[in-house]
Write a protein that holds these residues in place. Structure first.
Motif, mmCIF file in Angstrom:
data_model
loop_
_atom_site.group_PDB
_atom_site.id
_atom_site.type_symbol
_atom_site.label_atom_id
_atom_site.label_comp_id
_atom_site.label_asym_id
_atom_site.label_seq_id
_atom_site.Cartn_x
_atom_site.Cartn_y
_atom_site.Cartn_z
ATOM 1 N N GLN A 284 0.818 -1.205 0.000
ATOM 2 C CA GLN A 284 0.000 0.000 0.000
ATOM 3 C C GLN A 284 0.858 1.264 0.000
ATOM 4 O O GLN A 284 0.517 2.267 -0.633
ATOM 5 N N ALA A 285 1.970 1.197 0.726
ATOM 6 C CA ALA A 285 2.839 2.363 0.807
ATOM 7 C C ALA A 285 3.541 2.640 -0.521
ATOM 8 O O ALA A 285 3.852 3.792 -0.847
ATOM 9 N N GLY A 286 3.768 1.589 -1.330
ATOM 10 C CA GLY A 286 4.528 1.764 -2.559
ATOM 11 C C GLY A 286 3.695 1.838 -3.822
ATOM 12 O O GLY A 286 4.210 2.178 -4.884
ATOM 13 N N VAL A 287 2.419 1.527 -3.724
ATOM 14 C CA VAL A 287 1.594 1.492 -4.923
ATOM 15 C C VAL A 287 1.178 2.910 -5.342
ATOM 16 O O VAL A 287 1.086 3.814 -4.506
ATOM 17 N N ASP A 288 0.941 3.086 -6.630
ATOM 18 C CA ASP A 288 0.453 4.356 -7.155
ATOM 19 C C ASP A 288 -1.008 4.512 -6.712
ATOM 20 O O ASP A 288 -1.896 3.818 -7.215
ATOM 21 N N ALA A 289 -1.242 5.425 -5.771
ATOM 22 C CA ALA A 289 -2.580 5.571 -5.197
ATOM 23 C C ALA A 289 -3.610 5.948 -6.256
ATOM 24 O O ALA A 289 -4.754 5.465 -6.233
ATOM 25 N N GLU A 290 -3.216 6.810 -7.215
ATOM 26 C CA GLU A 290 -4.158 7.240 -8.240
ATOM 27 C C GLU A 290 -4.540 6.071 -9.146
ATOM 28 O O GLU A 290 -5.706 5.909 -9.511
ATOM 29 N N LEU A 314 -0.641 -5.171 -10.447
ATOM 30 C CA LEU A 314 0.640 -5.799 -10.115
ATOM 31 C C LEU A 314 1.541 -5.985 -11.324
ATOM 32 O O LEU A 314 2.715 -6.330 -11.168
ATOM 33 N N SER A 315 1.018 -5.784 -12.512
ATOM 34 C CA SER A 315 1.831 -5.971 -13.711
ATOM 35 C C SER A 315 2.897 -4.881 -13.802
ATOM 36 O O SER A 315 2.590 -3.686 -13.722
#
Length: 332
Positions: A284-290, A314-315
């Motif tokens: 969650q901390a590293g994913v692109d929130a948008e 995840l791709s």
């Protein structure tokens, strides 16, 4: 190794109850700096833990859990045991608050020199077991308590949480077990190592009938060749009748079951659970929130299936890859 608050650790290891209460409060704190201090404290006292009898208890509302625990705790404390009661209080889903009234329901045990009672808010966690209950067990053991009683909120499938951190699981029921058995889920019955018909003094004949019905149910649910065959007992926490027999059942269970192996398996599951939680938080901390919001919107709109949305997220290329192995039917 990080070392913090040596005076607290030293006081805890002498059995100081105030130090134990402070240590549990530290583990329950959500402040990041407190979490670091708590883990350092736990690492310091861990070699002194693990030498207790851990008993989980649950039951339907009104079954008399607090009265039963007080009766059992007094029996053990008077016999020279040091008894710690971790009573998990349900948190309000609306306000997050808890009544924390367990000490008022165990007045005699509360003032006993050989007992320690700690009510803790469940915080809405699964199974009514506070998030830091495992750490509290470790701290109580390090402080010299040789019997740990963990009281859970009530009966439900999620009570597997308490069974995953104790040596044995005690289910309390009421004398009119014909109706009670209909309300007790099979999952709870399968977890129970001891079933105790409490308040047997209110209707002895009904209590005896309930014991017989529970014995038959437990016989059907116990796998062939199991090292322990769960027992059904009767007790009256008010009069004390049957309480010694409950403890005899606990001791018989520990003689029949490899408790050390069970605890190792529980620790492995705990580690895996924490790893999954940490991995999810890191993701969650590293994913692109948008991008996460956009893909969720597409899933909710029906233009993507949930599996396609997750695969796209995840791709590495941002596209819909053919299918990562983790999305299969289970571990291979």
């Amino acid at each position: 190794m990080l070392s913090v608050s040596p005076p607290l650790a030293a006081a805890l290891l002498t059995g100081n109850r105030r130090a134990l209460a402070r240590a549990i409060t530290l583990t329950e704190s959500t402040r990041p700096d407190h979490e670091v201090q708590a883990q350092a404290l736990l690492a310091e006292v861990l070699p002194h833990a693990g030498r207790s009898v851990r008993v989980g208890l649950t039951g339907v509302p009104g079954v008399g859990k607090s009265t039963f625990i007080e009766a059992l705790g007094l029996l053990l404390a008077d016999a020279g045991h040091r008894v710690a009661v971790l009573a998990v209080d349900p948190s309000s889903a609306r306000t997050g608050g808890s009544i924390m009234g367990d000490k008022t329901r165990m007045p005699r045990l509360t003032v006993h020199a050989g007992a320690f009672i700690r009510p803790s808010p469940s915080g809405g966690t699964l199974g009514g077991v506070a998030r830091r209950t495992r750490e509290a067990i470790t701290l109580c053991e390090a402080a010299g308590y040789d019997v740990i009683l963990v009281e859970t909120v009530g009966v439900g499938q999620s009570e597997t949480q308490v069974a995953a951190m104790t040596d044995l699981f005690v289910l309390l029921t009421l004398p009119n077990a014909g109706d009670e058995l209909q309300g007790i889920k099979r999952g709870i019955m399968e977890l129970a190592d001891l079933c105790v018909v409490n308040k047997a003094d209110t209707d002895p004949r009904a209590a005896a009938r309930a014991q017989t019905e529970l014995t038959a149910a437990l016989r059907l649910l116990t796998p062939h060749g199991a090292p322990w065959r769960p027992r059904a007992l009767r007790s009256s926490a008010l009069t004390g009748a049957g309480i010694p027999q409950v403890w005899e059942g606990v001791e018989a269970y520990r003689q029949a079951v490899d408790v050390a192996a069970k605890r190792r398996a529980q620790t492995a599951v705990w580690f895996d659970d924490l790893l999954r939680e940490a991995a999810w938080q890191a993701f969650q901390a590293g994913v692109d929130a948008e991008r996460l919001r956009a893909l969720r919107a597409e899933v909710l709109a029906g233009t993507l299936t949930p599996v396609q949305g997750v695969r796209a997220l995840l791709s590495p290329s941002g596209g819909q890859q053919e299918g990562p192995p983790y999305l299969g039917d289970g571990p291979t």
